[in-house]
Design a protein around this motif. Structure first.
Motif, short mmCIF file in Angstrom:
data_model
loop_
_atom_site.label_atom_id
_atom_site.label_comp_id
_atom_site.label_asym_id
_atom_site.label_seq_id
_atom_site.Cartn_x
_atom_site.Cartn_y
_atom_site.Cartn_z
N GLY A 182 2.90 -0.63 14.33
CA GLY A 182 3.90 -0.11 15.26
C GLY A 182 4.51 1.18 14.77
N THR A 183 5.76 1.42 15.18
CA THR A 183 6.49 2.64 14.86
C THR A 183 7.61 2.32 13.87
OG1 THR A 183 5.99 3.67 16.98
CG2 THR A 183 7.92 4.49 15.79
N LEU A 184 7.70 3.08 12.78
CA LEU A 184 8.68 2.80 11.73
C LEU A 184 9.44 4.08 11.39
CD1 LEU A 184 6.46 0.69 9.29
CD2 LEU A 184 8.05 -0.17 11.00
N LEU A 185 10.72 3.92 11.03
CA LEU A 185 11.55 5.03 10.60
C LEU A 185 12.22 4.67 9.28
CD1 LEU A 185 12.96 7.76 11.00
CD2 LEU A 185 14.75 6.55 12.26
N ASN A 186 11.77 5.31 8.21
CA ASN A 186 12.39 5.15 6.88
C ASN A 186 12.52 3.69 6.44
OD1 ASN A 186 12.66 7.91 6.64
ND2 ASN A 186 14.71 7.93 7.53
N ALA A 198 1.13 17.33 10.72
CA ALA A 198 1.66 15.96 10.68
C ALA A 198 2.33 15.66 9.36
CB ALA A 198 0.52 14.97 10.95
N SER A 199 1.74 16.13 8.26
CA SER A 199 2.29 15.79 6.95
C SER A 199 3.61 16.49 6.69
CB SER A 199 1.27 16.15 5.86
OG SER A 199 0.96 17.53 5.93
N ASP A 200 3.94 17.58 7.48
CA ASP A 200 5.22 18.24 7.29
C ASP A 200 6.37 17.38 7.80
OD1 ASP A 200 3.87 21.51 8.06
OD2 ASP A 200 4.11 20.46 6.14
N LYS A 201 6.12 16.52 8.77
CA LYS A 201 7.20 15.76 9.41
C LYS A 201 7.32 14.34 8.84
CE LYS A 201 7.35 18.10 13.88
NZ LYS A 201 8.80 18.34 13.85
N VAL A 202 6.22 13.63 8.66
CA VAL A 202 6.23 12.23 8.28
C VAL A 202 5.22 11.99 7.18
CG1 VAL A 202 5.85 9.86 9.06
CG2 VAL A 202 6.91 11.50 10.60
N ALA A 203 5.59 11.15 6.22
CA ALA A 203 4.67 10.77 5.15
C ALA A 203 4.72 9.27 4.97
CB ALA A 203 5.04 11.48 3.85
N LEU A 204 3.55 8.69 4.74
CA LEU A 204 3.42 7.25 4.52
C LEU A 204 3.17 6.97 3.04
CD1 LEU A 204 1.09 6.34 7.54
CD2 LEU A 204 3.59 6.24 7.45
N SER A 205 3.51 5.76 2.62
CA SER A 205 3.31 5.36 1.22
C SER A 205 2.69 3.98 1.16
CB SER A 205 4.64 5.35 0.47
OG SER A 205 4.50 4.79 -0.81
N VAL A 212 8.08 7.29 3.89
CA VAL A 212 8.80 7.99 2.83
C VAL A 212 10.17 8.44 3.35
CG1 VAL A 212 8.78 9.98 1.28
CG2 VAL A 212 6.66 8.71 1.75
N PRO A 213 11.26 8.15 2.64
CA PRO A 213 12.60 8.54 3.11
C PRO A 213 12.72 10.04 3.32
CG PRO A 213 12.75 6.98 1.30
CD PRO A 213 11.31 7.37 1.40
N GLY A 214 13.58 10.42 4.27
CA GLY A 214 13.84 11.82 4.53
C GLY A 214 12.97 12.43 5.61
N ASN A 215 12.18 11.62 6.31
CA ASN A 215 11.35 12.16 7.37
C ASN A 215 12.20 12.58 8.56
OD1 ASN A 215 8.60 11.69 6.27
ND2 ASN A 215 9.32 9.58 6.24
N GLU A 216 11.69 13.53 9.31
CA GLU A 216 12.42 14.05 10.46
C GLU A 216 12.32 13.15 11.68
OE1 GLU A 216 11.20 18.02 11.24
OE2 GLU A 216 11.54 18.73 9.20
N GLU A 217 11.33 12.29 11.72
CA GLU A 217 11.12 11.45 12.90
C GLU A 217 10.37 10.20 12.47
OE1 GLU A 217 7.23 12.97 15.07
OE2 GLU A 217 8.70 14.59 14.84
N ALA A 266 1.22 11.38 11.07
CA ALA A 266 1.24 11.35 9.61
C ALA A 266 -0.18 11.44 9.08
CB ALA A 266 1.90 10.07 9.10
N ALA A 267 -0.32 12.12 7.97
CA ALA A 267 -1.62 12.24 7.34
C ALA A 267 -2.05 10.89 6.74
CB ALA A 267 -1.56 13.30 6.24
N PRO A 268 -3.34 10.60 6.72
CA PRO A 268 -3.81 9.33 6.15
C PRO A 268 -3.49 9.22 4.66
CG PRO A 268 -5.51 10.39 7.49
CD PRO A 268 -4.43 11.41 7.29
N VAL A 269 -3.24 7.98 4.23
CA VAL A 269 -3.01 7.65 2.83
C VAL A 269 -3.95 6.52 2.46
CG1 VAL A 269 -1.33 6.96 1.08
CG2 VAL A 269 -0.60 8.34 3.03
N THR A 270 -4.63 6.62 1.33
CA THR A 270 -5.64 5.64 0.93
C THR A 270 -5.24 4.98 -0.37
OG1 THR A 270 -7.38 6.89 2.04
CG2 THR A 270 -8.08 5.30 0.38
N GLY A 271 -5.56 3.68 -0.51
CA GLY A 271 -5.32 2.96 -1.75
C GLY A 271 -6.41 1.95 -2.01
N THR A 272 -6.43 1.40 -3.23
CA THR A 272 -7.42 0.39 -3.61
C THR A 272 -6.74 -0.73 -4.39
OG1 THR A 272 -7.95 1.53 -5.69
CG2 THR A 272 -9.27 2.10 -3.76
N THR A 273 -7.29 -1.91 -4.28
CA THR A 273 -6.83 -3.06 -5.05
C THR A 273 -8.05 -3.75 -5.66
OG1 THR A 273 -4.88 -3.46 -3.69
CG2 THR A 273 -5.71 -5.32 -4.96
N ARG A 274 -7.98 -4.00 -6.94
CA ARG A 274 -9.06 -4.70 -7.64
C ARG A 274 -8.79 -6.19 -7.57
NH1 ARG A 274 -9.46 -5.87 -13.36
NH2 ARG A 274 -11.61 -6.40 -13.94
#
Length: 490
Positions: free
Chosen positions: A116-120, A33-40, A71-76, A153-161
Motif C-alpha cells: 500500500g501507501t506509507l508515509l514515514n 523518484a529517489s529525490d522525493k521518497v526513499a525506501l529501506s 526513510v524519514p524526511g520524505n516530501e510525500e 521511489a527507486a527500487p531497493v534490494t536485499g538478501t537473507t541467508r
C-alpha cells in the motif's frame, strides 16, 4: 525565410525582464523518484535459521518477514509499495508455499506482496511459508533475494541467508518446583538438555536463561553474557557441542536472586545448536566459565525448561470476625473477611486466597449481598452444598476483588437470621492463602448472642394454634392496648 527582428532599447529591456521573471516563477524540472521518497530494507534479518535438519520434511516456518520502511524526511508518501521475493536460491535446501498475511501472491519460487501507501513509517509482510526437506545437513544454506519499489521511489534490494539449523535440543518437560528460596540471597538451578537426534551439535551449543516475576540473574560465568546490570536474561555459549543421543547439564548452577517483596518467580531456559551472539547481552560474567557434563537421560522433549520458584516471604492473613447478636427471629448484619498482615501483598497473577464461614448453630445465612457494575447481587460467596457446610468467599471473585481497604482489610456483609437460642453456639471463619506461613492465626470464632423473641413475635410465630392459644393472644394484645391508652390519658 522570415526576416530577423532585432530588439533594441526598451523592447530589449522588456524581454530581458520577462525572462528573469520566468526563471524565478517557473517550477524546476521534475525531480526523480529517489529525490522525493526513499525506501529501506534494513530491518530484514540478514541471516536466519530456516528449520532444523532433524525436522526434515515435517518442518514449517512462517516467521520470515520482509519489513519495509519509508526513510524519514520524505516530501510525500511512498505510493503503491510492492515487494518481489525470489526464493529460488533455496532449491535443494527447502521449498516455499503460499502463506503470510493474505496480501502476498505467487507460486513456485517468486511471490509479490502489496504494502500500500506509507508515509514515514513501516509495514511488514510474510511472503511465504518455508517447508523443510529430508536429507539436509545442519549448516546447509541458501539465499532469498527481495526488491522493494514504489511508484515514486527507486527500487531497493536485499538478501537473507537461510541456514538449516540443528540438531534440535530438548529441555525437560513439565515444571520443576523449588521452594524455600530466601529473598535477597543467591539460589542455584541447573539447566539440562538432551540431543535425541542423529546429528552432532558440532558447531557448539547455546543456553538462553530468562528470569521473570521479580527474579534476577547473577553475572557470574565468563562464557555467559547478560542483559544489563540487574539482568533478567543470560546467553551462555558452550563450544564443545553435544553428541547425538546424549544428555547434559551445566557443570555449575546458574545463580538467581528473588527480590525482597517477591512471593514467587519463574525461570525458563532453552537450548540451541546455533551459538551465535544474542542481541542486547552486553555484560560478560566475571567468574570461571561453566561447561557441559553428561547427565542421566529423561523426557527431554520440550522447547523450554521451566522452574517455578517459591520464596520464604509470606502474605499472612488473619480473619475479621464479629458476633451474631440479636433476638430470635431477627435478621442481623455481620461483616466478615480477612486482614492482610503482610509483609508482602499478592499481586499480578499471584493467588490471593479465600476465607470460609460456618455460621453458628441456630442461625441461617439468608444472603450475602453486594453490588457489581450497578447491579445488586444476592450471594457474594459460594453456598454450601449441604446444611452445616461452609460458605466459600474467593478473594479474587466478583464480590471481593474490589473490596480491599487501605488497611489491608477485605470484608463483606452476611445477613444472618437468628432462628433459636443455642447456649455457647459459635461459628467459625478460616482464612486460606498459598503464601500464608503463619497458620496459628488463620481461624476465629463467630459467637452467637441471642436474646428471646419479644412476646408479640413469639405469639405471631407460624404454629398450629388451638382455641385457648387464640384467646390468650387476644387477651395479651388487648391488655397492651389498654395500658397504652391509660399512659396517654395521664
Amino acid at each position: 525565410m522570415p526576416p530577423r527582428t532585432r530588439l533594441t532599447g526598451r523592447a530589449a529591456a522588456l524581454v530581458a525582464g520577462l525572462l528573469t521573471v520566468l526563471a524565478v516563477t517557473l517550477p524546476p524540472a521534475t525531480a526523480t523518484a529517489s529525490d522525493k521518497v526513499a525506501l529501506s530494507l534494513e530491518d530484514v534479518p540478514r541471516t536466519m535459521v530456516a528449520y532444523n535438519a532433524d525436522e526434515g520434511a515435517e518442518a514449517t516456518n512462517g516467521d520470515f518477514q520482509v519489513p519495509v520502511a519509508v526513510v524519514p524526511g520524505n516530501e510525500e508518501p511512498a505510493r503503491n509499495i510492492k515487494v518481489v521475493v525470489d526464493a529460488s536460491g533455496l532449491e535443494g535446501i527447502a521449498r516455499v508455499t503460499e502463506g503470510g498475511y493474505g496480501n502476498c501472491t505467487g507460486s513456485g519460487w517468486v511471490y509479490t506482496c502489496s504494502y500500500g501507501t506509507l508515509l514515514n513509517d513501516g509495514e511488514s509482510n510474510a511472503p511465504f511459508d518455508i517447508v523443510g526437506l529430508d536429507g539436509v545437513e545442519p549448516g546447509d544454506s541458501g539465499t532469498v533475494t527481495y526488491t522493494a519499489s514504489a511508484d515514486n521511489a527507486a527500487p531497493v534490494t536485499g538478501t537473507t541467508r537461510m541456514v538449516v539449523g540443528g540438531p534440535t535440543l530438548g529441555a525437560p518437560g513439565g515444571e520443576t518446583k523449588v521452594s524455600g528460596v530466601k529473598p535477597g540471597q543467591p539460589a542455584p538451578f541447573t539447566p539440562k538438555f538432551a540431543n535425541h537426534t542423529t546429528f552432532p551439535a558440532d558447531r557448539g551449543v547455546a543456553l538462553h536463561v530468562r528470569a521473570s516475576d521479580g527474579l534476577t540473574l547473577k553475572a557470574r560465568h565468563s562464557n555467559c553474557t547478560y542483559a544489563g546490570a540487574s539482568p533478567t536474561s543470560a546467553w551462555c555459549v558452550f563450544p564443545a557441542g553435544a553428541a547425538p543421543g546424549a544428555a547434559y547439564r551445566t557443570s555449575a548452577p546458574i545463580a538467581y536472586v528473588a527480590g525482597a517483596d517477591q512471593l514467587h518467580g519463574t525461570l525458563t531456559y532453552s537450548w540451541s545448536a546455533s551459538p551465535g551472539k544474542h542481541a542486547g547481552h552486553t555484560v560478560r560474567g566475571t567468574g570461571a566459565p561453566i561447561t557441559l557434563v553428561p547427565t542421566a537421560d529423561g523426557t527431554f522433549g520440550s522447547a523450554d525448561g521451566t522452574v517455578q520458584v517459591e520464596t520464604t516471604a509470606q502474605a499472612d492473613y488473619r480473619p475479621v470476625t464479629g458476633t451474631v447478636r440479636g433476638r430470635v427471629g431477627d435478621t442481623v448484619e455481620i461483616r466478615l473477611g480477612v486482614r492482610a498482615l503482610g509483609p508482602v501483598t499478592p499481586r499480578g497473577n499471584e493467588v490471593r486466597g479465600r476465607f470460609e464461614v460456618v455460621p453458628p448453630e441456630g442461625t441461617t445465612v439468608t444472603s450475602i449481598p453486594y453490588a457489581f457494575e450497578e447491579t445488586d447481587r444476592e450471594w457474594g460467596c459460594d453456598r454450601p452444598e449441604e446444611p452445616g457446610g461452609a460458605f466459600v468467599c474467593d478473594l479474587e471473585g466478583e464480590a471481593l476483588s474490589w473490596a480491599g481497604e487501605d488497611d489491608g482489610t477485605t470484608t463483606i456483609v452476611f445477613h444472618v437470621r437468628i432462628d433459636r437460642q443455642v447456649a455457647g453456639a459459635r461459628g467459625t471463619i478460616r482464612a486460606y492463602a498459598p503464601y500464608d506461613r503463619t497458620p496459628g492465626n488463620d481461624t476465629a470464632a463467630i459467637p452467637l448472642d441471642a436474646a428471646p423473641a419479644p412476646a408479640y413475635r413469639a405469639a405471631l410465630r407460624p404454629t398450629v394454634w388451638g382455641p385457648a392459644a387464640v384467646v390468650a393472644v387476644v387477651a395479651v394484645t388487648l391488655a397492651a392496648v389498654h395500658r397504652r391508652r391509660r399512659r396517654r390519658a395521664c
